[in-house]
Design a protein around this motif. Structure first.
Motif, short mmCIF file in Angstrom:
data_model
loop_
_atom_site.label_atom_id
_atom_site.label_comp_id
_atom_site.label_asym_id
_atom_site.label_seq_id
_atom_site.Cartn_x
_atom_site.Cartn_y
_atom_site.Cartn_z
N GLU A 69 -1.88 2.21 6.18
CA GLU A 69 -0.43 1.94 6.10
C GLU A 69 -0.08 1.27 4.77
N TRP A 70 -0.86 0.25 4.40
CA TRP A 70 -0.60 -0.48 3.16
C TRP A 70 -0.87 0.39 1.93
N ARG A 80 1.78 2.93 1.33
CA ARG A 80 3.03 2.34 0.87
C ARG A 80 3.02 2.08 -0.64
N CYS A 90 -2.52 -7.46 4.55
CA CYS A 90 -2.05 -6.62 3.44
C CYS A 90 -0.87 -5.76 3.88
N ALA A 91 -0.96 -5.17 5.07
CA ALA A 91 0.11 -4.31 5.55
C ALA A 91 1.41 -5.07 5.76
N ASP A 92 1.31 -6.35 6.11
CA ASP A 92 2.50 -7.16 6.34
C ASP A 92 3.04 -7.80 5.06
N TRP A 93 2.31 -7.66 3.97
CA TRP A 93 2.70 -8.32 2.71
C TRP A 93 3.92 -7.63 2.12
#
Length: 550
Positions: free
Chosen positions: A222-223, A226, A328-331
């Motif tokens: 996901e990250w 993106r 990382c994905a939430d960053w």
């Protein structure tokens, strides 16, 4: 508390730890444990035909579940046969527990029947070798075995069980289920990762390995998608992210895409999440050198002892893979964006698309047909040999877990691993891919697959040779063939003797209808694929190897 035998206490505590399956070849040294399993329907006892298959199945089960796969073998020959699977678990960072029935406590150090010093034997192969002398301490040892197998860099644990200890009747306090400790990622360290990425012009991620799981796969993909970060995978970790991801760049190891090799060489920042950067992934520590001049190395790994052990590391991060990937994905960072991910994926798609070679049985086209008609979440299981290169290159691996392949290059792994996969995921298609030499190292486990009603497809690639060694032989000593030719049985007839459905395929045009017929059968089915040794690998022929030496 009531008194129980050591065997009963052992099985009760395995059940308490969530064990629902044990792979074994029975032995008189652990009859008390077998007796306890008779009254424990919560644990499936899978009886195999050789201890090498037992250990491979347990190791594969550990890969599939993230909790230790459990193998049970007897002393002496049983333990030595099983050591091959323990070595796989060590180098593949797989949680596994090997239970070894042993001689009685009073007979040690006399070289009794089948006696071996297991602490000495397994010390280089296991994270911990324990011997239980007191049945009252079985719960303690079992809980510690689970904790050790899963902690940090996962790996194998060996528990040695004296025969008379298992028959002792004692009182014992059972231990509760042990959870895997997940080391959280330090937000400041992740912030540093983001800052380094902002300054990078050609970053590349290499993922898969110790502690990798479905959650890590989801969040990291996901990250990376993106921000457009190209993601390569370590040797035989091709399911680390779905190959359909628009930033999937292919696999490192033996015979990688030359364009991916150039990307690794040109990278100014390497984000390594999970791999140890072992010999196969780094092409003998040459593609990425231990000092990697001109490259910044960020290494994320669940065990601090690995960080900096071989590679000079610019930013070491000790963290659980899923925890790091989720952070990382939430960053939130709108600055990071790269175009390389999409370009790298297109390069991989071109590399992973087979073109006709003119071979009578073209394995690349066979793999392409398999991709068309078999489920995308099929689990591909293979041992060691050049035959695996066609699937490594041309199969598109689905979501994790969908690949079972030993990173230590152990032959005979594919069929037992596929049995474990078919038992663990009966709703998915398990596929064993084996060479002729590879298959006969554990082909007898077809009997296990048939006995337990596995829905399993086996492909035996038969070129009448130990192909990988023949390839190296031709490179070093061209036209001087020694020790690599094989005379094989009729593998289709052999499979039918075990009770499987089977056919032999010798031409490309016959593969698709044979595969369709195999699909129509439930249970174990085998396709015997007879190929020409001239096509020695997915990348070259014997004639080309010889020509380069002239």
């Amino acid at each position: 508390m009531t008194q129980r035998t050591g065997g009963r206490i052992l099985i009760d505590n395995l059940k308490a730890q969530g064990c629902d399956r044990i792979f074994c070849v029975p032995g008189e040294s652990f009859l008390a444990a077998l007796d306890a399993l008779h009254d424990t329907p919560e644990i499936d006892l899978i009886v195999c035909r050789q201890e090498g298959g037992v250990a491979y199945m347990a190791e594969a089960d550990g890969k599939l579940t993230g909790r230790p796969g459990v193998a049970f073998v007897t002393r002496g020959p049983g333990a030595t046969n099983s050591s091959v699977g323990v070595h796989v678990a060590l180098q593949d960072s797989t949680p596994m527990i090997l239970l070894v029935g042993d001689i009685g406590r009073g007979d040690r150090d006399r070289e009794g029947f089948q006696e071996i010093d297991f602490q000495t034997m397994f010390a280089p192969l296991a994270k911990w070798v324990g011997r239980i002398e007191d049945a009252r301490r079985i719960p303690e040892y079992v809980a510690r075995a689970y904790a050790t197998a899963m902690a940090g860099r996962p790996g194998p644990v060996v528990l040695v069980l004296p025969e008379d200890m298992l028959t002792d009747e004692v009182e014992a306090v059972d231990r509760p289920k042990v959870a895997r400790f997940a080391q959280a990622a330090d937000p400041m360290a992740v912030a540093t990762v983001m800052d380094l990425l902002k300054d990078a012009s050609a970053p590349l991620a290499i993922v898969g390995g110790a502690g990798w799981c479905t959650g890590a796969s989801h969040f990291f993909a996901e990250w990376a998608e993106r921000i457009g970060l190209p993601v390569a995978v370590a040797f035989r970790r091709q399911d680390a992210i779905p190959n359909s991801s628009p930033v999937y760049a292919g696999n490192l190891g033996y015979g990688p895409n030359p364009k991916l090799v150039e990307r690794v060489k040109a990278a100014d920042l390497l984000l390594v999440v999970g791999p140890r950067l072992g010999e196969a992934t780094t092409d003998g520590y040459a593609l990425i050198t231990p000092d990697h001049p001109g490259q910044t190395l960020i290494h994320v790994y669940p065990d601090p002892e690995e960080l900096g052990r071989v590679y000079r590391t610019d930013l070491p991060i000790c963290a659980d893979m899923r925890e790091f990937a989720e952070l990382c994905a939430d960053w939130e960072d709108e600055v990071l964006h790269f175009d390389a991910g999409g370009a790298a994926h297109q390069e991989w798609l071109e590399w992973a698309s087979p073109r006709p070679t003119g071979a009578a049985l073209d394995l690349g086209l066979c793999v392409a047909r398999m991709r068309e008609v078999l489920p995308a979440d099929s689990i591909i299981c293979n041992g060691a040999g050049n035959f695996s290169g066609w699937w490594h290159r041309f199969w598109h691996y689905g979501p994790c877990p969908s690949q079972l392949a030993p990173t230590n290059g152990s032959m005979g792994y594919g069929t037992p691993a596929a049995v474990a996969a078919a038992l663990r995921f009966p709703d998915r298609q398990a596929i064993a891919v084996a060479g002729d030499g590879d298959f006969l190292m554990n082909g007898q486990e077809l009997a296990t697959a048939v006995r337990y009603g596995c829905d399993l497809l086996v492909l035996v690639v038969d070129n009448g040779s130990y192909g990988t060694i023949r390839m190296h032989q031709e490179r070093e000593y061209p036209e001087r063939v020694a020790g690599t030719d094989l005379v094989n049985p009729d593998f289709a007839a052999l499979a039918r003797a075990y009770g499987a459905w089977a056919e032999t395929v010798e031409r490309t045009e016959d593969f698709a209808p044979a595969l369709d017929r195999a699909k129509a059968h439930k249970g174990v089915k085998l396709l015997h694929l007879k190929t020409d040794v001239e096509q020695i690998s997915a990348a070259t022929t014997i004639s080309k190897i010889r020509a380069r030496r002239r």
